[in-house]
Design an enzyme around this catalytic site. Structure first.
Site, mmCIF file in Angstrom:
data_model
loop_
_atom_site.group_PDB
_atom_site.id
_atom_site.type_symbol
_atom_site.label_atom_id
_atom_site.label_comp_id
_atom_site.label_asym_id
_atom_site.label_seq_id
_atom_site.Cartn_x
_atom_site.Cartn_y
_atom_site.Cartn_z
ATOM 1 N N SER A 84 -18.497 83.495 13.556
ATOM 2 C CA SER A 84 -18.629 84.837 14.123
ATOM 3 C C SER A 84 -18.514 84.847 15.644
ATOM 4 O O SER A 84 -18.816 85.857 16.281
ATOM 5 C CB SER A 84 -19.964 85.459 13.692
ATOM 6 O OG SER A 84 -21.042 84.570 13.892
ATOM 7 N N CYS A 90 -18.096 79.341 1.373
ATOM 8 C CA CYS A 90 -16.747 79.841 1.632
ATOM 9 C C CYS A 90 -15.887 78.792 2.335
ATOM 10 O O CYS A 90 -16.392 77.841 2.951
ATOM 11 C CB CYS A 90 -16.810 81.134 2.436
ATOM 12 S SG CYS A 90 -17.125 80.908 4.199
ATOM 13 N N CYS A 93 -13.531 83.717 11.303
ATOM 14 C CA CYS A 93 -12.927 83.562 9.984
ATOM 15 C C CYS A 93 -12.381 84.918 9.555
ATOM 16 O O CYS A 93 -12.582 85.940 10.220
ATOM 17 C CB CYS A 93 -13.962 83.067 8.975
ATOM 18 S SG CYS A 93 -15.323 84.235 8.700
ATOM 19 N N GLU A 130 -27.492 88.036 3.767
ATOM 20 C CA GLU A 130 -26.642 87.766 2.614
ATOM 21 C C GLU A 130 -27.477 87.510 1.359
ATOM 22 O O GLU A 130 -27.142 87.985 0.260
ATOM 23 C CB GLU A 130 -25.729 86.567 2.882
ATOM 24 C CG GLU A 130 -24.766 86.306 1.734
ATOM 25 C CD GLU A 130 -23.889 85.087 1.956
ATOM 26 O OE1 GLU A 130 -23.543 84.424 0.950
ATOM 27 O OE2 GLU A 130 -23.555 84.789 3.120
#
Length: 323
Positions: free
Chosen positions: A282, A209, A26, A140
């Site tokens: 990723s 997201c 991404c 995160e």
């Protein structure tokens, strides 16, 4: 593990292979990796990176070979070398510590994670207690909770947590979410919270997201029509693990998370007529290509690409790396 390619020349049976769209990198991951690469080019090796820049073993090993040194904490870094903060974000105390040591640091936090940080600070400034939906211990979540004083954020991981959460004091409530969660799981948790605390705003998807949402939608389409779905991604990658769960729920007979083609147990494909393939946000595209090559070496593979969202999002690099 079996050898990556067949040794015999036995006839290959037909296998339909569907590639999810979108899949793999991404914009936030691409930006973070570029920050490390550009920093090495500009400042020379070594460049230190606090935590894995993204959760993928292949990416980390490639950057190590180029001169990146991955550490757990800032105190493992010398004062006179650049340090990069990972895409997952860091508590406020980390850049504060770097500034106190006059270190050169580069923040590779995904802009969509930074957006959650800003929202949390805004809610706190308005006197609200924040419910953070996420996974305990994930970098995160640690970074988001570290934006505010202890006790300002309560972590909720499950529907059961949502049912038992108790408002601290009389503060009004707000919520935020980790960006890589299951869209459906999060909706279920928010439904419970909204029932118990009607003043919460209506459920939304903004914090999860676009890349997570798009990849989960693509895997739902795979799961509806595939016997087996292989998801390329590392075990500590939250968004990759969620893709396995989504595929099973969507109807796939089986779904597996693999680091790369060498981790496939080919007995998984016994009786499989349609194989779905995707990769977490990723995971590099070359790992998909290597998996398809390994499949094609064993089967008469008919490879097609599903229609899906076409992503055009890009994020700017820090100005210090582009000047």
């Amino acid at each position: 593990m079996n050898a990556p390619f067949p040794i015999s020349e036995t006839p290959r049976r037909p296998l339909s292979v569907r590639l999810a769209t979108p899949r793999g990198f991404c914009a936030g991951v691409d930006r973070a990796i570029q920050i490390v690469e550009r920093a090495i080019e500009k400042y020379g090796a070594p460049v230190y990176v606090r935590h894995e820049i993204v959760h993928n073993r292949h990416v980390v090993e490639r950057l190590k070979a180029r001169g990146a040194v991955f550490v757990k904490e800032l105190d493992e870094c010398p004062d006179d070398r650049p340090v990069v903060f990972s895409a997952h974000g860091v508590p406020k105390a980390v850049p504060q510590a770097a500034r106190s040591r006059d270190m050169l640091y580069l923040d590779a936090t995904c802009p969509l994670v930074s957006k959650v940080h800003v929202e949390a600070e805004r809610h706190h400034a308005n006197g609200r207690h924040i419910i953070l939906i996420g996974h305990a211990g994930h970098p995160e979540v640690v970074g988001t909770m570290g934006q505010l004083p202890p006790g300002a954020i309560s972590l909720v991981e499950t529907v059961d947590d949502a049912e038992t959460f108790q408002r601290p004091g009389e503060q009004p409530l707000a919520y935020a979410t980790q960006t890589t969660l299951s869209v459906d799981d999060t909706a279920g948790i928010l439904s419970v919270l909204k029932r118990r605390f009607p003043e919460l705003p209506d459920p939304h998807k903004e914090d999860i997201c676009y890349a997570t949402t798009n990849r989960q939608e693509a895997v739902k389409r795979l799961g509806e029509g595939c016997d087996l779905v292989l998801v390329i991604g590392s075990a500590n990658s939250s968004n990759s693990a969620r893709l396995v769960e989504v595929a099973i729920r969507a109807g796939a007979r089986d779904a597996r998370l693999i680091d790369d083609a060498s981790h496939v147990d080919w007995s998984w494909l016994d009786g499989v007529q349609t194989l779905g393939v995707t990769a977490g946000a990723s995971a590099p595209e070359r790992l998909i290509e290597e998996l398809i090559a390994a499949v094609a070496a064993r089967f008469d593979a008919d490879v097609t690409e599903d229609d899906g969202a076409r992503e055009t999002v890009t994020f700017k690099l820090p100005r210090v790396l582009t000047a």
